[in-house]
Design a protein around this motif. Structure first.
Motif, PDB file in Angstrom:
ATOM      1  N   ARG A  50     -33.222  -1.521  12.341  1.00  4.76           N
ATOM      2  CA  ARG A  50     -32.693  -0.443  12.707  1.00  4.76           C
ATOM      3  C   ARG A  50     -31.864  -0.295  10.918  1.00  4.76           C
ATOM      4  O   ARG A  50     -31.497  -0.679  10.580  1.00  4.76           O
ATOM      5  N   GLY A  51     -31.535   0.968  11.172  1.00 11.40           N
ATOM      6  CA  GLY A  51     -31.098   1.707  10.066  1.00 11.40           C
ATOM      7  C   GLY A  51     -29.938   2.021  10.319  1.00 11.40           C
ATOM      8  O   GLY A  51     -29.375   2.436  11.117  1.00 11.40           O
ATOM      9  N   ALA A  79     -29.972   9.191   2.666  1.00  9.72           N
ATOM     10  CA  ALA A  79     -29.885   8.008   1.392  1.00  9.72           C
ATOM     11  C   ALA A  79     -29.188   7.282   1.040  1.00  9.72           C
ATOM     12  O   ALA A  79     -29.285   5.843   1.526  1.00  9.72           O
ATOM     13  N   THR A  80     -28.056   7.464   2.806  1.00 13.55           N
ATOM     14  CA  THR A  80     -27.050   6.369   3.064  1.00 13.55           C
ATOM     15  C   THR A  80     -27.736   5.284   4.739  1.00 13.55           C
ATOM     16  O   THR A  80     -26.854   4.045   4.819  1.00 13.55           O
ATOM     17  N   PHE A  81     -28.445   5.764   4.915  1.00 11.95           N
ATOM     18  CA  PHE A  81     -28.917   4.968   5.584  1.00 11.95           C
ATOM     19  C   PHE A  81     -29.614   3.418   5.641  1.00 11.95           C
ATOM     20  O   PHE A  81     -30.775   3.381   4.625  1.00 11.95           O
ATOM     21  N   ASP A  82     -29.193   2.301   5.508  1.00 15.02           N
ATOM     22  CA  ASP A  82     -29.410   1.177   5.051  1.00 15.02           C
ATOM     23  C   ASP A  82     -30.072  -0.259   6.012  1.00 15.02           C
ATOM     24  O   ASP A  82     -29.450  -0.526   7.445  1.00 15.02           O
ATOM     25  N   SER A  83     -31.456  -0.159   5.900  1.00 17.23           N
ATOM     26  CA  SER A  83     -31.611  -1.109   7.160  1.00 17.23           C
ATOM     27  C   SER A  83     -32.156  -3.208   6.835  1.00 17.23           C
ATOM     28  O   SER A  83     -32.554  -3.149   7.938  1.00 17.23           O
ATOM     29  N   GLY A  84     -31.694  -2.732   6.168  1.00 16.15           N
ATOM     30  CA  GLY A  84     -31.502  -4.278   5.326  1.00 16.15           C
ATOM     31  C   GLY A  84     -32.777  -4.864   4.308  1.00 16.15           C
ATOM     32  O   GLY A  84     -32.961  -5.654   3.754  1.00 16.15           O
ATOM     33  N   GLY A  86     -34.821  -3.143   0.916  1.00 14.02           N
ATOM     34  CA  GLY A  86     -34.610  -2.440   0.118  1.00 14.02           C
ATOM     35  C   GLY A  86     -36.134  -1.367   0.211  1.00 14.02           C
ATOM     36  O   GLY A  86     -35.994   0.029  -0.552  1.00 14.02           O
ATOM     37  N   ARG A  87     -37.126  -2.028   0.119  1.00 14.95           N
ATOM     38  CA  ARG A  87     -38.446  -1.399   0.221  1.00 14.95           C
ATOM     39  C   ARG A  87     -38.808  -0.186   1.123  1.00 14.95           C
ATOM     40  O   ARG A  87     -39.329   0.618   1.200  1.00 14.95           O
ATOM     41  N   GLY A  91     -39.046   4.103   0.886  1.00 14.87           N
ATOM     42  CA  GLY A  91     -39.831   4.604   1.712  1.00 14.87           C
ATOM     43  C   GLY A  91     -39.789   5.646   2.973  1.00 14.87           C
ATOM     44  O   GLY A  91     -40.018   6.979   2.498  1.00 14.87           O
ATOM     45  N   MET A  92     -38.241   4.966   3.231  1.00 11.30           N
ATOM     46  CA  MET A  92     -37.917   6.352   4.171  1.00 11.30           C
ATOM     47  C   MET A  92     -37.271   7.282   3.479  1.00 11.30           C
ATOM     48  O   MET A  92     -37.768   8.798   4.068  1.00 11.30           O
TER      49      MET A  92
END
Length: 202
Positions: A50-51, A79-84, A86-87, A91-92
């Motif tokens: 989940r992002g 760019a603000t979506f964070d899935s926990g 970083g890599r 890629g997203m």
């Protein structure tokens, strides 16, 4: 998503027979980014993730005497979506070309009630919302039923829907021979304050 929510709520007030008749004054409101969140869920053969973005912005214009001319828009920086991870997030941003297409945007143009009523704490129900979703530089129609709750001067709404990556020409990345699933699940939980002139109109 959230702006359609507020708009839907206000339009709902106009069709409730026990409420004050609609006036011709234009009503405007903004999304409360501190109280709103949008999640996406991605899948692969061996796992899902989940992002999350809390940078939701948007606004709407409602013309009570001419509901068909009402409009709404919400925007989220990709760019603000964070899935926990970083890599994975990097890629997203690469496959969605976030530098070139920095926002995912929904513009709502058609609103109609599915269920709508007044309870002890306020109004609640579902509204059919249609418009256009722009993502990765491509725009496609999007329709969904949005759950709406109005308590006092606060509007809350939730919408859940699927987005096809291939439909928006987003390359699906692979890892160790597995390819990311084509369907991304969106869960938008939005909130905002009703504008003072709307409250007085009620």
């Amino acid at each position: 998503m959230r702006v359609p929510v507020v708009l839907s709520m206000l339009a709902g007030l106009l069709v409730c027979p026990n409420d004050t008749p609609a006036h011709a004054q234009q009503v405007a409101a903004s999304v409360d980014s501190t109280a709103s969140v949008v999640h996406y869920t991605g899948t692969a053969p061996l796992h899902s993730w989940r992002g999350t973005s809390r940078s939701v912005g948007g606004e709407f214009i409602l013309r009570p005497s001419r509901p068909d001319s009402s409009r709404a828009v919400i925007r989220i920086p990709v760019a603000t979506f964070d899935s926990g991870n970083g890599r994975r997030d990097s890629g997203m941003r690469d496959v969605t070309e976030a530098d070139e297409y920095p926002f995912v945007t929904f513009r709502g143009t058609d609103f109609s009630p599915v269920t709508w009523g007044r309870g002890a704490s306020g109004y609640r129900g579902g509204w059919s919302v249609s418009g256009e979703l722009t993502f990765h530089g491509r725009t496609h129609p999007l329709s969904d039923t949005v759950s709406v709750e109005v308590t006092g001067d606060t509007v809350r709404a939730r919408a859940e829907f699927d987005v096809s990556l291939s439909r928006f020409d987003v390359e699906r990345p692979g890892f160790m021979g597995f390819t990311v699933g084509d369907t991304i699940r969106i869960d938008a939980q939005l909130a905002g304050s009703i504008a003072p002139d709307t409250l007085s109109a009620r």
